[in-house]
Enzyme design. Sequence first.
Site, PDB file in Angstrom:
ATOM      1  CG  ASP A 174      -2.052   0.810   1.056  1.00  0.00           C
ATOM      2  OD1 ASP A 174      -1.966   2.134   0.595  1.00  0.00           O
ATOM      3  OD2 ASP A 174      -3.280   0.338   1.082  1.00  0.00           O
ATOM      4  CB  SER A 223      -6.165   2.630   0.130  1.00  0.00           C
ATOM      5  OG  SER A 223      -4.804   3.246   0.229  1.00  0.00           O
ATOM      6  CG  HIS A 490      -2.127   5.248  -3.038  1.00  0.00           C
ATOM      7  ND1 HIS A 490      -1.304   5.952  -2.152  1.00  0.00           N
ATOM      8  CD2 HIS A 490      -2.793   4.584  -2.144  1.00  0.00           C
ATOM      9  CE1 HIS A 490      -1.425   5.457  -0.981  1.00  0.00           C
ATOM     10  NE2 HIS A 490      -2.494   4.586  -0.719  1.00  0.00           N
TER      11      HIS A 490
END
EC number: 3.1.3.1
Lengths: 655, 655
Positions: A174, A223, A490
């Site tokens: 993440d 997210s 991201h």
Amino acid sequence: MKSVRSIALAAAALAGAASAQHFQRLGTCPALGCVFPPDQADFLAGQYFDIRLEVHAPVNGSEANGLQPDEKFTFTIAKGDEEAKSVTEYFEIEDSKLERWNFTWFEDLFARDAKKPSLVNVTSKAYRRVALYEPGEYTATLSYNNGATTKATWLVRDLAEERRAKNIILFIGDGMTTNMITAARLIGHKSVNGKYQSKMQMDKFPVLGHQMTHSIDSFITDSANSASALYTGHKSSVNCLGVYADSSKSPFDDPKVETIAEIFHRLTGGLIGIVSTAYLADATPAALTAHTRDRSQYEHVIDTFLHGITNYTWTNWTGPDVLFGGGAENFYSPKLGGETYQDKDYYEEFSKAGYQLLHNRTSLLNAPNSDRALGVFTVSNMAKWLDRNVYRKNLNQSLSPTGDKTAALDQPGLKEMTLKAIDILHERSGDKGFFLMSEAASIDKMMHALDYDRALGELLELDDTINATVAKLKTLGCDKETLILVTADHGHGFDVMGSVDTAYLAAQDTQRKKRDAVGTYQNSGLSQYQTTGNLTLGGSNFPSNWDPRYTLFQGLMADPDRRENWSVHKDGPRKPAVEIVEDSEDFYANPKDGKGGLLLNGTLPVENDQGVHSLTDVPVFAMGPCQDLFGGVYNSIDIFFGMAECFGLGRGKPE
Amino acid sequence: MKSVRSIALAAAALAGAASAQHFQRLGTCPALGCVFPPDQADFLAGQYFDIRLEVHAPVNGSEANGLQPDEKFTFTIAKGDEEAKSVTEYFEIEDSKLERWNFTWFEDLFARDAKKPSLVNVTSKAYRRVALYEPGEYTATLSYNNGATTKATWLVRDLAEERRAKNIILFIGDGMTTNMITAARLIGHKSVNGKYQSKMQMDKFPVLGHQMTHSIDSFITDSANSASALYTGHKSSVNCLGVYADSSKSPFDDPKVETIAEIFHRLTGGLIGIVSTAYLADATPAALTAHTRDRSQYEHVIDTFLHGITNYTWTNWTGPDVLFGGGAENFYSPKLGGETYQDKDYYEEFSKAGYQLLHNRTSLLNAPNSDRALGVFTVSNMAKWLDRNVYRKNLNQSLSPTGDKTAALDQPGLKEMTLKAIDILHERSGDKGFFLMSEAASIDKMMHALDYDRALGELLELDDTINATVAKLKTLGCDKETLILVTADHGHGFDVMGSVDTAYLAAQDTQRKKRDAVGTYQNSGLSQYQTTGNLTLGGSNFPSNWDPRYTLFQGLMADPDRRENWSVHKDGPRKPAVEIVEDSEDFYANPKDGKGGLLLNGTLPVENDQGVHSLTDVPVFAMGPCQDLFGGVYNSIDIFFGMAECFGLGRGKPE
């Protein structure tokens, strides 16, 4: 075909006033008629989705036209050059009932400061659980306000029904960027004369890609909507899980799109595994089964893991075979302080459904591979690698997953959870195969906290997990039939620009002299994180010294006020900014953080106490069957279509 | 084989005191005996190189041992398990004469502040222009101080004599990262509902890689040593062009390594083209022919383009067929203010050698393809795309390439230079093929100046150039036989984190309120650089509006003090920081820059007036023959070995 898209494009470009920036009336709807799925949506043949139509009547503001919201709008669908049919005829469904609501928004920051919202009245209809089976381009047309139209071009991608992989393991770091991987390699691996003596496992993957993470209505993603893009092939808005965001008040009626986990499970009976170092209701695990435009509906999310969607007819869902992570507060009974869906005890709910319950590393390692497993190892996010392995006293908090307020000292790491997940999925799936999502969640969480050391520790743990996974698959004999993907959802604007002499930094007494401690170019020197001889942890690659005199001159570009001493934060995850006045939403540098360091003013609005996400394309590493689908540069949604192709999930007709 | 490297590693790890960070006694030489090429060096079979040996006798400081520098050191070479031979026997060369010198260095910043340098006496020998032909591992051993040894393991990579590409075009986006490509795509290409309606040309390349840029003795690189790594396959130190840095006083006696341009030209007679938007003596073009540890020897660099290396016997060099860029001040006569090698007029020198001289875009476009060409279009760096195309009044400066102090108004861009270079090289090379390096230099230069708009304009111009190059090669019918590589030499810590409402920013009167102008996540909204309809420049993709109300919230992490208003700098390249006291080397935010913006304190030492490079791996895009050599993650030097393999330049014996 191209021309249809061009027309839609031109129409969008004309709607000037509505294309505000900070705030939008409704993302993906620049005109007053809104179609979801919107223009440019791509579909897997046979993928379930909902349709939502809205007609907006702005009462005030720059778009006000004095009209009432249209009650008689119509909606048609045409495949290619064929004749358009009404939506009810096309899908052979009943018409649905007209809904009405209103909402307000601000046209810009000046309007917000002046407290002058714009009011919009809405009429709407929704059509639930439809699917398109024939590949090709479709034109969906909403007609409203006596002649206005909003057209959406939809593309059903070419069929790929042949299954090429038995299993797919999707690792998500993440917030992980190429910059962070480079930094993690620098502190975790020895280099001699500019050449690394060992590589990251990611570095060894044969195929590299970049994916563009742009949201559907803003260029920065969170997210939730990025995970939805990866899992469904549909872009969406910030905070959305498996839906397009409509403007209605309920967060549970937005138009849904089916996820890779749902499709794979429905069509093949293959098993699903979900592993995360976050609390399990967090966006990246949640987006596999939840469908809501509000990612903070945590209790609901936990219920969807077990029961799927219950307020509408939807896909066939019987729960994951593995669910491992944190977030015990959404499982244990409200009597113990839990916050759960309908106040139920979800340990009990999962137990009734046949899951073994695991609450620590020891029970995880000893669990039989024959049963479905729910593993919840802590309240909130799981402990970080750095605290589990180096600064262990930071584990002394009341975070026991049972809710008994003791400490959760015996937590597994991502590696132990992932390897056990593979064992269970492999043993239980037989010929059906499995899909496993394994998330290193705290790369992102620690970058938000500007805690670069902990973030890089999590990244190295992810790489160690991938390394162990490759070995595990070989041992199980299924490496040739398992596609492994490693990617991110991201980025954060992070990089390393040199080194810091922390001894010199601390010894200076002015802000400007402290800056002399920074060494750039040749003065960056070599990494000092690997100088004390053998690595501390078996064959894995982690720094042998997290607290050298010469550290990394690293950071983010978007920050709150903070004090940087570029040293490891030994007392647990960093808290860079605090409010001086409680509940003021006005954050200043935390006086207890970064002692002896350089005081830096932030660039973010002052209500931010942490960093934010960034734009950058993120890397994709692929190994196994179909690996070649993931080279080069492409959109985030192409990850979904690549996985669906590899599993052969396209369907030319209903099953 | 592995064990040899392990021994060398262990030896390096023991040399504790010398592994200082900001300053080092001599990079690549942690022990008191130094071997260049050092441990871990890789070679192309038949590549020319020099050997430099040094023995250090520290007089004071933490390494002082009371010894005189050894005059009787010996040096042997052994291939694999064969018997070691003395260097003179191995290469069948005469012994060289002993040299002596001394130098000083600081052990750390405290020593620097206290003005306490460490003195080192040195004995040394050098052996010039040797080559290793047999693939395999070699052990080079320096024995000194009665029993001490420094071992270097050298690897001659496997032979690849078969030529697979006729031509190679290497595009270098100086300082270009994946983050910047993402930002350039955002402002240069339209997206609708999260999907770009056009792609960057780079995005369309079939193969993607990442290269690690780590210097040989520091983890941050500059454009000199990174270009040397790309061109020679040998890592080096900051400021080095085609040499390893020794400790002698002369910048012209350091041990050289042969470059791809030199080897290709020597072995095949193929032609060389060099194109850059920088001054031509700048590092990235210079590193193809110059060999010096001091990149600022500009006059010398210009001479090497024409004459190659003249102080030692070296490779066979007859000059590039195309040399296009800026930096006229190192060509025109000192009588006009030029600064040239031996005070010669280098226009005259090139002219005598048969080059046509080109000084503006018009003459460039009209030049015959039959003759070699020197094109010098301005004093200093070439004008930026944004100034040539949008803010043209900024061209009104006394930068004429003839030295006549008029303005250089008619400058070509990277595209025109590159296409003409291909035309000339294609027509003149016949069957021999060509190697062309084309550099978008000011991506880096404008990032240094925190001038993000100009930097992204240069990046879009690079992409436009690549696009035009692909078309040109098809037209010429040589696209199938030409390998195109696009990469960078290093990064800057840049990213985009959201948008800025510049109207709101300017309207606020406190620093903390100004920060409210920043929109993150959903409030980033959509790019406003493409909203005014058709693009301004034919089929190329550039913003149609560089000055929208909602701009990008973008920046670097390592900065001088500056004021950010996140708006385009219309008056020419940005100057973010200035000295208040002249020559004080103490820089503050430029009061004339970033009006109405947010005042931000820097993190770099206060003598910096601009940003610095960063660590991140940089992308590699490959298309054409041998493209598959460039996928995945690898070291920067592997670009050299990939190109050499594709050209078939390995040689198993002397020619």
